[in-house]
Design a protein around this motif. Structure first.
Motif, PDB file in Angstrom:
ATOM      1  N   THR A 174       1.518   9.251  -6.094  1.00 46.66           N
ATOM      2  CA  THR A 174       1.656  10.539  -5.912  1.00 46.66           C
ATOM      3  C   THR A 174       2.738  11.139  -6.899  1.00 46.66           C
ATOM      4  OG1 THR A 174       1.686  10.241  -3.461  1.00 46.66           O
ATOM      5  CG2 THR A 174       2.895  12.033  -4.079  1.00 46.66           C
ATOM      6  N   VAL A 175       3.972  10.370  -7.157  1.00 45.23           N
ATOM      7  CA  VAL A 175       4.878  10.576  -8.129  1.00 45.23           C
ATOM      8  C   VAL A 175       4.180  11.044  -9.420  1.00 45.23           C
ATOM      9  CG1 VAL A 175       6.723   9.885  -9.479  1.00 45.23           C
ATOM     10  CG2 VAL A 175       6.791   9.601  -7.157  1.00 45.23           C
ATOM     11  N   LYS A 176       3.119   9.949  -9.977  1.00 46.84           N
ATOM     12  CA  LYS A 176       2.339  10.252 -11.280  1.00 46.84           C
ATOM     13  C   LYS A 176       1.553  11.565 -11.375  1.00 46.84           C
ATOM     14  CE  LYS A 176       2.163   7.736 -14.304  1.00 46.84           C
ATOM     15  NZ  LYS A 176       2.811   7.482 -15.480  1.00 46.84           N
ATOM     16  N   VAL A 197       2.228  14.428  -9.418  1.00 53.37           N
ATOM     17  CA  VAL A 197       3.041  15.497  -9.330  1.00 53.37           C
ATOM     18  C   VAL A 197       3.531  15.703 -10.720  1.00 53.37           C
ATOM     19  CG1 VAL A 197       5.342  16.455  -8.370  1.00 53.37           C
ATOM     20  CG2 VAL A 197       3.464  15.121  -6.961  1.00 53.37           C
ATOM     21  N   LYS A 198       4.116  14.513 -11.574  1.00 51.63           N
ATOM     22  CA  LYS A 198       4.549  14.875 -12.658  1.00 51.63           C
ATOM     23  C   LYS A 198       3.559  15.301 -13.718  1.00 51.63           C
ATOM     24  CE  LYS A 198       8.291  11.132 -12.853  1.00 51.63           C
ATOM     25  NZ  LYS A 198       8.780  10.237 -13.317  1.00 51.63           N
ATOM     26  N   ALA A 199       2.285  14.841 -13.513  1.00 51.49           N
ATOM     27  CA  ALA A 199       1.248  15.362 -14.476  1.00 51.49           C
ATOM     28  C   ALA A 199       0.767  16.844 -14.016  1.00 51.49           C
ATOM     29  CB  ALA A 199      -0.052  14.518 -14.299  1.00 51.49           C
ATOM     30  N   ALA A 200       1.058  17.214 -12.911  1.00 51.67           N
ATOM     31  CA  ALA A 200       0.485  18.826 -12.633  1.00 51.67           C
ATOM     32  C   ALA A 200       1.762  19.449 -13.181  1.00 51.67           C
ATOM     33  CB  ALA A 200       0.531  18.903 -11.181  1.00 51.67           C
ATOM     34  N   LYS A 201       2.981  18.814 -13.065  1.00 58.79           N
ATOM     35  CA  LYS A 201       4.191  19.634 -13.172  1.00 58.79           C
ATOM     36  C   LYS A 201       4.030  19.770 -14.782  1.00 58.79           C
ATOM     37  CE  LYS A 201       9.262  19.596 -12.953  1.00 58.79           C
ATOM     38  NZ  LYS A 201      10.335  19.077 -12.944  1.00 58.79           N
ATOM     39  N   LEU A 248       0.934  -0.979   0.069  1.00 59.16           N
ATOM     40  CA  LEU A 248      -0.037  -0.018   0.018  1.00 59.16           C
ATOM     41  C   LEU A 248       0.922   1.113  -0.195  1.00 59.16           C
ATOM     42  CD1 LEU A 248      -2.723  -1.164   2.471  1.00 59.16           C
ATOM     43  CD2 LEU A 248      -2.966  -0.508  -0.048  1.00 59.16           C
ATOM     44  N   VAL A 249       2.008   1.213   0.737  1.00 64.23           N
ATOM     45  CA  VAL A 249       2.796   2.249   0.774  1.00 64.23           C
ATOM     46  C   VAL A 249       3.572   2.478  -0.491  1.00 64.23           C
ATOM     47  CG1 VAL A 249       5.126   3.338   1.869  1.00 64.23           C
ATOM     48  CG2 VAL A 249       3.028   2.269   3.229  1.00 64.23           C
ATOM     49  N   ALA A 250       4.070   1.380  -1.288  1.00 67.08           N
ATOM     50  CA  ALA A 250       4.576   1.671  -2.554  1.00 67.08           C
ATOM     51  C   ALA A 250       3.569   2.106  -3.574  1.00 67.08           C
ATOM     52  CB  ALA A 250       5.137   0.424  -3.025  1.00 67.08           C
ATOM     53  N   LEU A 251       2.366   1.531  -3.429  1.00 67.12           N
ATOM     54  CA  LEU A 251       1.284   1.943  -4.199  1.00 67.12           C
ATOM     55  C   LEU A 251       1.206   3.665  -4.275  1.00 67.12           C
ATOM     56  CD1 LEU A 251      -0.855   1.426  -6.522  1.00 67.12           C
ATOM     57  CD2 LEU A 251      -2.487   0.866  -4.828  1.00 67.12           C
TER      58      LEU A 251
END
Length: 272
Positions: free
Chosen positions: A23-25, A27-31, A15-18
């Motif tokens: 979160t990374v995806k 953040v990248k989409a927002a960036k 669950l933590v890895a997911l």
């Protein structure tokens, strides 16, 4: 107990890895969205500034601004047209690759024009305007050729599709208007004659028989075999096959029992 603890630990780690991956995806989409917005705002500001310079300033500065504005406008229009058409027509991928190569030359020319805008030696810049104008026209003409070819191709496909659709619609409309064709009718439906009471067989309980029913019954009646009365007697096997009893045979009388008129009748014997 230890197995349950290990399973719970693995679920927690998964669950933590997911969560980290999601979160990374995000953040990248927002960036990417922020970068896209910033780039669009920067291009809008630059286009507005170049338009103002081309109309408000004269001489070398105005000429350079005009060249940059025409180059950027043509390249952006071609890029939008090819990217919109490649989603529907896969054959435009090669044209898009050629445009990427052309874009590299266009960006190089735009950087040269931007650098010359800050050049203090105006006479030297004026000597290079002829070559810069020629390069700009060559790049813009190539971009316009790709853009108009893609648009002509899309328009041709649309016209062919419309012509085929119109032909199919005309054919369907003609078929829908074909309502006056001759319809097949039953000949017995037009027979309005009344039945004859004598048409029924004697002793039958069928009552009156309509002409159409009589013709249908006659058509279903089996034909007699041609060799049934060849020897002057009915065919018993044919009659039995059709569920009918054969007629009884005629038996000749015994000649010894025949009574002649010259014979005397026998007298009864007496017991006395």
């Amino acid at each position: 107990m230890e197995a349950a603890i290990v399973i719970m630990a693995l679920l927690f780690v998964a669950l933590v890895a997911l969560g980290v991956y999601a979160t990374v995806k995000v953040v990248k989409a927002a960036k990417r969205g922020v970068d896209r917005t910033i780039n669009q705002a920067r291009r809008t500001v630059e286009d507005t500034t170049l338009r103002a310079k081309s109309y408000g300033q004269g001489g070398v500065a105005g000429e350079l601004a005009q060249l940059r504005l025409s180059l950027r406008t043509s390249m952006r229009a071609t890029q939008d047209a090819l990217q919109a058409g490649v989603a529907e027509d896969a054959s435009l991928r090669e044209s898009l690759d050629l445009f990427r190569r052309l874009s590299a030359h266009g960006q190089e020319l735009d950087e040269d024009l931007k650098r010359l805008e800050r050049e203090p030696d105006r006479s030297r810049v004026a000597g290079q305007l002829t070559d810069l104008r020629k390069r700009t026209e060559q790049i813009t003409q190539s971009a316009e050729s790709l853009r108009w070819a893609a648009r002509d191709r899309a328009r041709k496909f649309a016209e062919d599709d419309l012509s085929s659709l119109s032909a199919q619609i005309d054919m369907e409309a003609g078929a829908l208007r074909h309502w006056s064709g001759p319809a097949a009718q039953d000949p017995a439906a037009d027979d309005f004659s009344w039945p004859d009471a004598s048409a029924a067989a004697p002793g039958a309980d069928q009552g009156q028989v309509w002409p159409a029913d009589a013709e249908a019954a006659a058509g279903q009646r089996p034909e007699a075999r041609p060799d049934a009365h060849a020897n002057g007697r009915p065919d018993a096997q044919a009659a039995g096959a059709q569920g009918q009893q054969p007629p009884p045979a005629i038996t000749a009388r015994d000649p010894r029992q025949a009574a002649y008129p010259w014979e005397k009748s026998a007298r009864p014997e007496t017991t006395t």
